[in-house]
Enzyme design. Structure first.
Site, PDB file in Angstrom:
ATOM      1  N   CYS A 110      48.404  28.942  39.871  1.00  0.00           N
ATOM      2  CA  CYS A 110      48.903  27.605  40.238  1.00  0.00           C
ATOM      3  C   CYS A 110      47.882  26.786  41.027  1.00  0.00           C
ATOM      4  CB  CYS A 110      50.191  27.720  41.037  1.00  0.00           C
ATOM      5  SG  CYS A 110      51.505  28.540  40.144  1.00  0.00           S
ATOM      6  N   HIS A 246      51.367  21.014  45.121  1.00  0.00           N
ATOM      7  CA  HIS A 246      51.860  21.857  44.025  1.00  0.00           C
ATOM      8  C   HIS A 246      53.386  21.852  44.068  1.00  0.00           C
ATOM      9  CE1 HIS A 246      52.466  25.058  41.279  1.00  0.00           C
ATOM     10  NE2 HIS A 246      52.740  25.983  42.194  1.00  0.00           N
ATOM     11  N   ASN A 276      58.102  24.103  37.871  1.00  0.00           N
ATOM     12  CA  ASN A 276      56.758  24.542  38.252  1.00  0.00           C
ATOM     13  C   ASN A 276      55.908  24.698  36.984  1.00  0.00           C
ATOM     14  OD1 ASN A 276      54.476  25.891  39.083  1.00  0.00           O
ATOM     15  ND2 ASN A 276      55.556  27.429  40.316  1.00  0.00           N
TER      16      ASN A 276
END
Ligand code: UT7
Length: 348
Positions: A110, A246, A276
């Protein structure tokens, strides 16, 4: 010489998977998912990572007005490449006609886009390259198991892209911070993937995550790295116009904003729509923030992320150029023949 972002783009696949869709096939409900994560929907892609990347890249090229032949370097930040060989970036290069570019994939899960941006900024500052295309793109849906309700509700597919160019003017990437702690490799992983994969095995290859451990690490390291990047840039938290974090969990973003004393309404949050999307969350969020008029010339922005590795990083930049796109791009993609839920079920 410094590096500045001059183009932004995103591609979100059209098939939408709602919390209610998931609740129709697994033991979960909209209330749990929304209150624990802030996620209401996510996208399931019918096209591969390189195609999503290509559409995001074409939009970034259009908004920047850059000719693909002027791109020196393409980096696709992903942990879900089309194939192990060749790089996803090689497909993108071919699709957009960036014949003069080097091309590579980078995997920091990520945190990938933050790492990618840090690396190309350093290459530009060292005058190795002048123009780069940095993409964060993920198609993690094939690694989602409907048997694991704690992860399948969190992730979605998508891509975001940025054109990064050399500048001698005001407004640039002022500071970057990256970090990793390999003691937590098992906290977020896809066992049985990569060189561990045995084509003869019939086992499930899916993301597994220690949610609580990752949650704690994300809050701590995103706060620390955002603060470190702000300090390295010589700024104060009060100088920051917009945090583009994020998007893993709305509660993580709230906690980070509180810890660094960001103040109300200065974090960009779009997790409800897309979930996500791993390395793609920050460049997608940046593109949306610009589209929504949340970024103006001279604004001070901080990008920050945390993910598998465990990895983390932050970038502090002043928006140097215009936020008026030089051109536009609409992806012309054949629509999926199945619903998002049907596609996810087919992948099991
Ligand atoms: O990009 C970086 C990677 N990802 C992240 O940063 C995510 C980090 N972690 C998180 O966001 C959170 O830990 C989760 C959203 C994954 C979980 O939230 P939580 O508040 O920490 O819940 P929990 O794991 O403590 O689970 C609470 C309960 C459990 O039931 P019991 O044991 O208390 O009876 C779970 O089984 O919630 C249950 N549960 C669910 N219930 C309904 C777990 N997943 C679900 C679900 N629907 N989808």
């Amino acid at each position: 010489m410094k590096a500045t972002i001059t183009g932004w783009g995103k591609y979100l696949p059209p098939a939408v998977l709602t919390n209610d869709d998931l609740a129709s096939v697994i033991d979960t409900n909209d209330e749990w998912i929304t209150s624990r994560s802030g996620i209401r929907k996510r996208r399931i892609s019918h096209i591969d990572t390189s195609e999503m990347s290509t559409h995001a890249a074409r939009e970034a090229l259009a908004t920047s007005g850059v000719d693909p032949k002027d791109i020196d370097f393409i980096m696709v930040c992903t942990c879900s490449p089309n194939r192990l060989i060749p790089s996803t970036a090689s497909y993108v290069q071919e699709h957009i006609g960036a014949v003069n570019a080097g091309a590579i994939d980078a995997n920091a899960a990520c945190s990938g886009y933050i790492y990618g941006l840090s690396m190309v900024a350093a290459m530009i500052e060292a005058e190795h390259i002048e123009t780069a295309l940095v993409i964060g793109a993920e198609r993690l849906s094939p690694y989602m198991s409907l048997d694991d309700r704690s992860t399948v509700v969190l992730f979605g597919d998508g891509a975001g892209a940025s054109i990064v160019q050399a500048t001698e003017g005001v407004g640039a990437i002022e500071a970057t911070v990256i970090g990793n702690d390999g003691a937590f490799t098992d906290a977020l992983t896809i066992p049985g993937s990569g060189s561990e994969a045995n084509p003869r095995d019939d086992g499930v290859v899916a993301v597994t995550m220690d949610g609580a451990e990752i949650f704690r690490g994300a809050v701590t390291k995103m706060s620390e790295s955002a603060n470190a990047a702000i300090a390295k840039a010589g700024w104060d938290i009060g100088d920051v116009d917009l945090l583009v974090p994020h998007q893993a969990n709305a509660r993580i973003i709230d906690s980070v904003a509180r810890r660094i004393k960001l103040g109300e309404g200065r974090a960009f949050v779009n997790i409800a729509e897309y979930g996500n999307t791993s390395a793609a969350t920050v460049p997608i969020a940046l593109a949306e923030a610009i589209e929504q008029g949340r970024v103006k010339t001279g604004d001070k922005l901080v990008f920050v992320a945390f993910g598998g590795g465990v990895s983390w990083g932050a970038v502090a930049l002043e928006w140097g150029g215009s936020t008026e796109p030089k051109g536009s791009y609409v992806a012309d993609v054949e629509p999926p023949t199945k619903t998002a839920l049907e596609m996810l079920q087919d992948l099991q």
